[in-house]
Design an enzyme around this catalytic site. Structure first.
Site, short mmCIF file in Angstrom:
data_model
loop_
_atom_site.label_atom_id
_atom_site.label_comp_id
_atom_site.label_asym_id
_atom_site.label_seq_id
_atom_site.Cartn_x
_atom_site.Cartn_y
_atom_site.Cartn_z
N CYS A 164 -141.51 -95.96 87.45
CA CYS A 164 -140.11 -95.55 87.39
C CYS A 164 -139.81 -94.36 88.30
CB CYS A 164 -139.70 -95.23 85.96
SG CYS A 164 -140.56 -93.80 85.25
N GLU A 176 -147.60 -105.97 75.53
CA GLU A 176 -148.52 -107.09 75.28
C GLU A 176 -149.16 -107.59 76.58
OE1 GLU A 176 -144.34 -108.94 75.59
OE2 GLU A 176 -145.30 -107.05 74.99
N SER A 180 -137.08 -100.70 80.82
CA SER A 180 -135.92 -101.00 81.66
C SER A 180 -134.64 -100.49 81.00
CB SER A 180 -135.81 -102.50 81.90
OG SER A 180 -135.47 -103.18 80.70
#
Length: 495
Positions: free
Chosen positions: A281, A176, A226
């Site tokens: 990442c 979002e 995460s």
């Protein structure tokens, strides 16, 4: 300010939950839009649309699926600059990084264009007398993707093309925080000629995520984010009998041996640590300097950092843009302070950089003499902070990596082929680079780490993506000899 809605049955649909989330330009700090947050009922509607579409889409020929996928590929390529502009406007990454994100996404669409070859089963004729056995791969049904803010275009393209080309229908729940790029890509998907309902997009937060994880008609979930959320997605999804691939966090190490090319290692460390403001990442978070390479390496990195231009990602002169939110910027800055308090040497303090306006900027930081007990080492910072850990030997360096809970990527810089070959075995990570700091696989391999960087047993895209989005069916058939059949098939009789 523009309003960002959902996409269902091929149409833009305004949210009905009454809940919205602000969208910002991180370079200015100004709110630029508002995105609807889906209710559980809106998620149900998207899944229902995908379920109806699946009944037809699963029967569509591979040739027609491939033709639509080629059209989609061409539309994405033609609109690369616009997608990159949207990425910079809402994520903040510099234009070149945004272009690179679209290019890596295109690789996955191109791989999906070859699904006719990848979906080919295998066949054994006369496995027994008059018996044929063959294996085919069937689509799962409705599958869903939950994607992160840091690669809002690329990560959906890790999932969507393969899933749809295999005959599934897809529900996308993008971040979002920067939803415009994935929404634009969804519009291109519709323009390419895919039937309504093959792709539905629901914008949302935890409400939408949890409903997708629990929905009985969603057969598989793909997630990138995460580690804590990846664990939640995996645990919840599998408890509801879904296939789940959930990619979590990382703490990627780059080992530099004394014989390494220091210039190459320093260039690579700066690019890998500070590209996209460290919000990726596969970013290098830790440089492991072995032996007497540490002092010259730290100095070489510092010199290169002095040349970094930090500014609005739309400015061609910028090398690094802002962070995604003001809160995240402040959290990242806190690690520089805690590292100093815990005994690290702050070689370059990004907190001292000054920027005009209200953007979410933070200068790049370099920490030396970091130990494995410091917060800057134990936590995933996800920002422009590079830690240097000094080790006395190769064995100590790989032991450090082995003891880390994450295993996404690892790299080594050396001129020694024997050490490089040994590192491939010792690295303890799913993706390994030899004199390559960010070893992201090309689209025809697969992406994923080990340990707490991956939940589930299937990595993203490429061959593993095909395996995830399909299930095998083995068919065994026996047919009577035509000469003994009771049906006159017109075959000649054998006297």
């Amino acid at each position: 300010m523009h309003e960002i809605h959902h996409l269902m049955d091929g149409q833009s649909v305004a949210g009905s939950s009454g809940r919205t989330s602000p969208v910002f330009n991180p370079a200015t700090g100004h709110r630029t839009g508002s995105v609807s947050l889906a209710s559980a009922e809106e998620v149900d509607a998207a899944v229902a649309s995908a379920k109806v579409a699946f009944d037809e889409w699963r029967t569509v020929s591979v040739a027609r699926r491939t033709s639509a996928m080629y059209a989609f590929r061409n539309l994405v390529a033609e609109n690369t600059t616009e997608i990159a502009r949207l990425l910079t406007a809402e994520h903040g990454k510099v234009h070149n990084d945004a272009l690179g994100e679209v290019a890596r996404g295109l690789e996955n669409i191109e791989y999906a264009c070859g699904l006719a070859q990848h979906l080919g089963g295998h066949h054994n004729e006369s496995a027994s007398t008059g018996v044929d056995v063959y294996t085919v791969r069937r689509p799962l049904g409705v599958v869903a993707g939950i994607t992160p803010f840091n690669f809002p275009a690329m990560v959906p393209l890790w999932m969507l093309p393969n899933a749809v080309a295999c005959g599934n229908t897809f529900v996308l729940k993008p971040s979002e925080r920067d939803p415009s790029a994935p929404m634009f890509i969804a519009e291109l998907f519709r323009e390419a000629g895919f039937p309504p309902g093959v792709l539905n997009v629901v914008n949302g937060d935890k409400v939408a995520v949890d409903r997708l994880l629990e929905h009985p008609d969603v057969k598989a979930i793909s997630f990138v984010g995460s580690t804590p959320i990846a664990r939640h997605v995996y645990t919840t999804g599998t408890s509801h009998k879904k296939r789940v691939q959930a990619l979590g966090g990382a703490k990627n190490h780059m080992v530099v041996l004394p014989d390494a090319d220091i210039g190459l290692a320093a260039d690579s460390a700066v690019s890998a640590a500070y590209g996209s403001a460290g919000e990726r990442c596969m970013a290098i978070s830790v440089v492991v300097a072995v032996g007497d390479v540490a002092d010259p390496l730290v100095e070489a990195i510092k010199v290169r950092m002095e040349k970094l231009v930090i500014g609005d990602g739309s400015d061609p002169a910028s090398d690094m843009g802002p962070l995604i939110t003001r809160e995240h910027r402040d959290r990242v800055a806190g690690y520089v302070g805690s590292a100093a308090e815990q005994g690290a040497t702050v070689v370059v303090d990004g907190r001292g950089a000054r920027f005009d306006g209200d953007g979410f900027f933070l200068g790049a930081s370099l920490l030396d003499n970091v130990t494995p007990r410091m917060d800057a080492y134990t936590d995933e910072i996800f920002g422009p902070v590079l830690s240097v850990v000094r080790c006395g030997s190769y064995t100590e360096a790989v032991g450090l990596i082995a003891g880390n809970p994450w295993g996404n990527g690892a790299a080594i810089f050396t001129r020694d082929g024997g050490a490089a070959r040994r590192f491939q075995t010792d690295a303890g990570a799913g993706m390994v680079g030899i004199n390559v700091a960010i070893p992201v696989p090309v689209g025809y391999h697969s992406f994923g780490g080990w340990k707490d960087s991956l939940f589930g047993d299937t990595t993203m895209y490429g061959p593993e993506g095909i395996r995830f989005y399909t299930r095998p069916m083995v068919i065994t058939s026996r047919w009577p000899d035509p000469a003994t059949s009771s049906v006159d098939l017109g075959f000649p009789t054998h006297e």
